[in-house]
Design an enzyme around this catalytic site. Structure first.
Site, PDB file in Angstrom:
ATOM      1  N   ALA A 113       0.857  -1.198   0.000  1.00  0.00           N
ATOM      2  CA  ALA A 113       0.000   0.000   0.000  1.00  0.00           C
ATOM      3  C   ALA A 113       0.885   1.237   0.000  1.00  0.00           C
ATOM      4  O   ALA A 113       1.820   1.322   0.796  1.00  0.00           O
ATOM      5  CB  ALA A 113      -0.902   0.006   1.229  1.00  0.00           C
ATOM      6  N   HIS A 114       0.623   2.131  -0.926  1.00  0.00           N
ATOM      7  CA  HIS A 114       1.414   3.371  -0.944  1.00  0.00           C
ATOM      8  C   HIS A 114       0.644   4.584  -1.454  1.00  0.00           C
ATOM      9  O   HIS A 114       1.207   5.657  -1.592  1.00  0.00           O
ATOM     10  CB  HIS A 114       2.678   3.185  -1.799  1.00  0.00           C
ATOM     11  CG  HIS A 114       2.382   3.056  -3.271  1.00  0.00           C
ATOM     12  ND1 HIS A 114       2.100   1.852  -3.862  1.00  0.00           N
ATOM     13  CD2 HIS A 114       2.301   3.973  -4.249  1.00  0.00           C
ATOM     14  CE1 HIS A 114       1.866   2.043  -5.154  1.00  0.00           C
ATOM     15  NE2 HIS A 114       1.968   3.320  -5.418  1.00  0.00           N
ATOM     16  N   ARG A 115      -0.642   4.416  -1.752  1.00  0.00           N
ATOM     17  CA  ARG A 115      -1.409   5.579  -2.255  1.00  0.00           C
ATOM     18  C   ARG A 115      -1.655   6.553  -1.108  1.00  0.00           C
ATOM     19  O   ARG A 115      -1.958   6.112   0.022  1.00  0.00           O
ATOM     20  CB  ARG A 115      -2.769   5.147  -2.788  1.00  0.00           C
ATOM     21  CG  ARG A 115      -2.718   4.144  -3.868  1.00  0.00           C
ATOM     22  CD  ARG A 115      -2.626   4.773  -5.229  1.00  0.00           C
ATOM     23  NE  ARG A 115      -2.127   3.782  -6.155  1.00  0.00           N
ATOM     24  CZ  ARG A 115      -1.434   4.053  -7.240  1.00  0.00           C
ATOM     25  NH1 ARG A 115      -1.157   5.308  -7.561  1.00  0.00           N
ATOM     26  NH2 ARG A 115      -1.017   3.097  -8.032  1.00  0.00           N
ATOM     27  N   ARG A 149       6.998   5.872   1.248  1.00  0.00           N
ATOM     28  CA  ARG A 149       5.931   6.767   1.715  1.00  0.00           C
ATOM     29  C   ARG A 149       5.234   6.165   2.933  1.00  0.00           C
ATOM     30  O   ARG A 149       4.956   6.847   3.924  1.00  0.00           O
ATOM     31  CB  ARG A 149       4.902   6.992   0.585  1.00  0.00           C
ATOM     32  CG  ARG A 149       3.731   7.868   1.023  1.00  0.00           C
ATOM     33  CD  ARG A 149       2.593   7.795   0.018  1.00  0.00           C
ATOM     34  NE  ARG A 149       2.810   8.571  -1.177  1.00  0.00           N
ATOM     35  CZ  ARG A 149       2.575   9.879  -1.308  1.00  0.00           C
ATOM     36  NH1 ARG A 149       2.123  10.569  -0.288  1.00  0.00           N
ATOM     37  NH2 ARG A 149       2.766  10.491  -2.447  1.00  0.00           N
ATOM     38  N   ASP A 163      -2.920  -1.611  -3.193  1.00  0.00           N
ATOM     39  CA  ASP A 163      -3.484  -0.437  -3.863  1.00  0.00           C
ATOM     40  C   ASP A 163      -2.605  -0.056  -5.062  1.00  0.00           C
ATOM     41  O   ASP A 163      -2.763   0.993  -5.655  1.00  0.00           O
ATOM     42  CB  ASP A 163      -3.637   0.748  -2.890  1.00  0.00           C
ATOM     43  CG  ASP A 163      -2.310   1.254  -2.364  1.00  0.00           C
ATOM     44  OD1 ASP A 163      -1.247   0.748  -2.772  1.00  0.00           O
ATOM     45  OD2 ASP A 163      -2.344   2.187  -1.530  1.00  0.00           O
TER      46      ASP A 163
END
Ligand code: UD1
Ligand code: UDP
Length: 370
Positions: A212-214, A249, A289
């Site tokens: 997940a990085h959004r 992130r 994501d």
């Protein structure tokens, strides 16, 4: 034929690798501009090395502290490079800020000329994807790049349709598939041999893989906590751990929240390509994501749960290889139950592994036409 390739982020390096390989084999003139949007070794250099990508001729150290700072430095520098190098084509891939910066710089450069022969043709690989969610910076990037490009290479019919619906000229659209199919075709034997499962003490199909990085999944702390809580509950129900290689992130957020390991979630550093793909291949279900993972999951035949409210990989939803859940635990659990014992086929709707060859042939043949 002389080509400028503007890239930087992890997925751009991976997906442009097969194009760069053909250009090297055919001894074409090309050079790489790296904006340095992704800059730590494990998001950048590791992939340059693994895919034997030549060192970038130009490294623009564009600051990433704000999008404005990034765009102003990168557009300015790329325009200067184009004035000096005068390539025939500028290639960008996907929907990142790097892709848009390359495209905008080229478009600005082209404004100087009324003679079309002098303009550099902008080529967009992985064109036409749409999530129809303009809160995503990538959606804006994709639309602008498609609008400004001269040659569009969408992967699937869905993407072609999106481009046509926006009134883009059919003559500049060539459906080719996605170059990730070339990457997987070339590296699958090596992926299968990879030993990461032994190193991590994992058994085949006995773990879930998550990325997940959004911004909406991780910078939005409420959504991020919902996801982590859901993984903990699902991990307990299925007695199955989540293996989570962490994007930089996301690492920042974990640091901020002072989260190290959870009972059912095991955080890892970002992984090299073969290690990561082997973990994907042998995972029970992929929770993500990421855009690229939705494609790779369908190609290698592993079910994918997309932790977002939309997807621009529309074909994967239609073919039922991917379920969108958003951040709601009940929806994530329902999708997990549906996929837990599902045998998934390997799909070829992202291409046959010869996508970069098709792109190369088109570029060579159409050099004078645009
Ligand atoms: C970018 C792309 C996204 C793509 C992703 C691939 C945009 C708008 N987003 O998102 O579409 O899916 O790359 O991974 O272009 N960071 C580091 N080191 C790095 C890279 C990033 O520390 O090498 C950290 C920095 O704090 C940075 C943050 O991650 O501020 C976000 O990086 P950025 O490139 O802005 O966006 P991504 O989330 O990586
Ligand atoms: N990937 C990798 N190591 C990791 C996580 C992902 O090599 O630890 C690869 C993955 O196989 C895919 C690409 O990176 O090819 C996806 O990158 P990311 O999810 O960062 O970007 P997106 O596809 O969402 O733009």
């Amino acid at each position: 034929m002389k080509i400028c390739i503007v890239l930087s982020t992890r997925p751009e390096i991976i997906k442009l690798a097969p194009i760069i390989k053909i250009l090297k084999t055919k001894k074409e003139k090309f050079f790489i501009v790296n904006t340095n949007q992704h800059y730590i070794n494990i998001m950048s250099k590791v992939f340059f090395n693994y895919f034997k990508i030549p060192k970038p001729k130009y490294n623009i150290k564009a600051p990433t502290r704000t999008h404005g700072a990034f765009f102003s430095k990168s557009i300015n520098e790329i325009e200067k490079i184009l004035s000096k190098e005068k390539p025939d084509y500028l290639i960008v891939q996907g929907d990142t800020n790097t892709a848009l910066a390359g495209c905008l710089a080229c478009s600005m450069y082209n404004r100087k000329f009324s003679n079309p022969e002098k303009k550099i043709k902008i080529v967009h690989i992985e064109s036409g994807l749409r999530s129809f969610d303009e809160k995503m910076p990538e959606e804006i990037n994709r639309k602008l790049v498609d609008e400004l490009s001269n040659i569009l290479f969408p992967p699937t019919d869905f993407d072609v349709k999106n481009l046509k619906n926006e009134g883009l000229n059919k003559k500049k659209i060539f459906k080719v598939g996605n170059t990730i199919s070339d990457v997987i075709k070339a590296y699958l034997p090596k992926i299968k041999e990879n030993k990461i499962l032994n190193i991590l003490n994992l058994n085949k199909k006995k773990y879930f893989l998550v990325t997940a990085h959004r911004p909406e999944s991780v910078d939005n702390i409420s959504n991020f906590k919902k996801l982590l809580n859901s993984f903990e509950k699902i991990g307990k129900i299925f007695s199955t751990k989540f293996i989570f290689p962490v994007h930089p992130r996301t690492q920042k957020i974990l640091n901020k929240l002072k989260i190290k390991n959870l009972q059912y979630v095991c955080f890892l550093k970002p992984l090299e390509y073969l290690d990561f793909m082997k973990l994907m291949l042998d995972s029970r279900i992929i929770f993500t994501d990421s855009g690229g993972l939705q494609e790779e999951a369908s190609i290698i035949g592993v079910p994918c749960i997309t932790l977002r409210t939309t997807s621009e990989r529309q074909i994967t939803i239609k073919k039922k290889t991917n379920i969108i859940t958003g951040y709601d635990h009940k929806k994530i659990l329902r999708a997990t139950k549906k996929f837990y014992n599902k045998k998934m086929k390997k799909h070829k709707f992202f291409g046959d592994g010869n996508v970069s060859k098709k792109i190369y042939i088109k570029l060579k043949a159409n050099l004078k036409k645009y």
